[in-house]
Design an enzyme around this catalytic site. Structure first.
Site, PDB file in Angstrom:
ATOM      1  CE1 TYR A 268       0.463   0.847   4.580  1.00 52.59           C
ATOM      2  CE2 TYR A 268       0.173  -1.533   4.438  1.00 52.59           C
ATOM      3  CZ  TYR A 268       0.564  -0.404   5.152  1.00 52.59           C
ATOM      4  OH  TYR A 268       1.058  -0.547   6.429  1.00 52.59           O
ATOM      5  CG  HIS A 318       5.360   2.002   2.224  1.00 49.61           C
ATOM      6  ND1 HIS A 318       3.991   1.841   2.219  1.00 49.61           N
ATOM      7  CD2 HIS A 318       5.691   2.411   3.483  1.00 49.61           C
ATOM      8  CE1 HIS A 318       3.519   2.136   3.414  1.00 49.61           C
ATOM      9  NE2 HIS A 318       4.522   2.464   4.197  1.00 49.61           N
TER      10      HIS A 318
END
Length: 342
Positions: A268, A318
């Site tokens: 995400y 990430h």
């Protein structure tokens, strides 16, 4: 209907006469000194002024360059969704099923509370409407600085330049005290989540980025009873932020950033890229500071010396490298400017 048409024609005729007269006065005063006034020249000037007026009326802002201007870059137009709302409100709080399912998986919440009930409680405590300051106006030019936390801000002397923006967005635990020369002292909006919370000045709006239902519950608790003091790590049981200064980043907007801008890279988005895309939707010009590595290739925070700097890039949560590609591409098509510091 006939009356409406006559009024429209009169208004259009009046506009043309006004443009013609203005063009005549301005141009005649300029050229009469050196040459004889030419009706043909006036017609040409009128045409050019009319074109400029029509072009201006379709621009999304009054800046020299409006980042949301369509037709500049196909790459940008494919990704930028003009209809997406960055903030959660009482009016747009219903999530589509696929968005809700995706959002619940972000931090693998085992027994989440009912989202609808949580949102109802949330908006009994904090405002359920969008901050009017964030609403873009077509006749304005809102200049925004998004200040990341990179060590490349050290000895950059960007402070006064950053503070000169209309909005200054910061994120997570970033301090300003003691670093004002390099990072500035002004903050209008601070993006964070419970685990990255830091106390803010009274005039700063907190933008909560919720990665789970518990984050929304924490806002309610932290501004009232103080019963939640632990998520997956200890978090502040009570916060001093004024309730009317609390805004909520929309979970659907997080998914939009992930799908449209990151193309599914990482698990995400980071708070950094979420801040950047957020700024694209509320600002007319965007300048980035404190993103990326320093001049020696180290990825670390400007306020600390971290011997394992850069390890977070490979956590699998990430994709820092791909996020850097996105911001670099935005800069290459003149949608944003990136100040790289030292």
């Amino acid at each position: 209907m006939a009356t409406v048409r006559r009024r429209t024609l009169k208004a259009l005729a009046g506009l043309i006469v006004f443009i013609f007269f203005t063009s005549f006065v301005l141009n005649y005063s300029h050229i009469a000194v050196t040459t004889t006034w030419s009706p043909k020249q006036m017609v040409i000037e009128l045409s050019e002024n009319f074109k400029k007026l029509m072009t201006y009326s379709h621009r999304p802002c009054t800046c020299a360059h409006c980042l949301s201007q369509r037709g500049v870059s196909p790459w940008f137009d494919e990704r930028f969704n003009w209809s997406m709302q960055p903030l959660l409100t009482a009016q747009n709080a219903v999530l589509e099923d696929d968005t809700y399912s995706w959002w619940l998986r972000l931090q693998r919440e085992k027994r989440p509370s009912d989202l609808n009930d949580t949102v109802k409680m949330l908006f009994q405590v904090v405002p359920g409407h969008v901050d009017p300051l964030l609403e873009k106006k077509p006749w304005g030019c809102r200049r925004c600085a998004v200040v990341g936390n990179s060590g490349n801000l050290r000895e950059s002397s960007y402070g006064s330049q950053i503070d000169n923006h209309d909005f200054v967005l910061r994120m997570n635990k970033a301090p300003t005290a003691g670093f004002e020369v390099d990072v500035g002292s002004k903050t209008t909006h601070h993006l964070l989540y419970p685990e990255s919370f830091r106390e803010l000045a009274e005039n700063v709006s907190m933008v909560l980025v919720p990665f789970k239902t518990l984050d929304l519950e924490w806002v309610v608790s932290a501004t009232t009873t103080g019963t939640i003091s632990h998520t997956y790590v200890p978090v502040p049981a009570k916060i001093k932020v004024k309730k009317d200064r609390i805004l909520i980043y929309h979970p659907a907007f997080i998914k939009y950033v992930f799908d449209s801008w990151l193309q599914g890279h990482g698990r995400y988005p980071s708070t950094g890229i979420l801040s950047v895309i957020f700024s694209l939707h509320i600002c007319d010009e965007v300048d980035l500071y404190g993103f990326g590595a320093d001049s020696k290739g180290n990825w670390h925070h400007y306020w600390e010396n971290n011997p394992s700097a850069g390890a977070f890039r490979k956590t699998g949560v990430h994709d820092g490298d791909f996020e850097s590609v996105v911001t670099a591409t935005l800069a290459s098509i003149n949608k944003i400017r990136i100040f790289k510091g030292r």
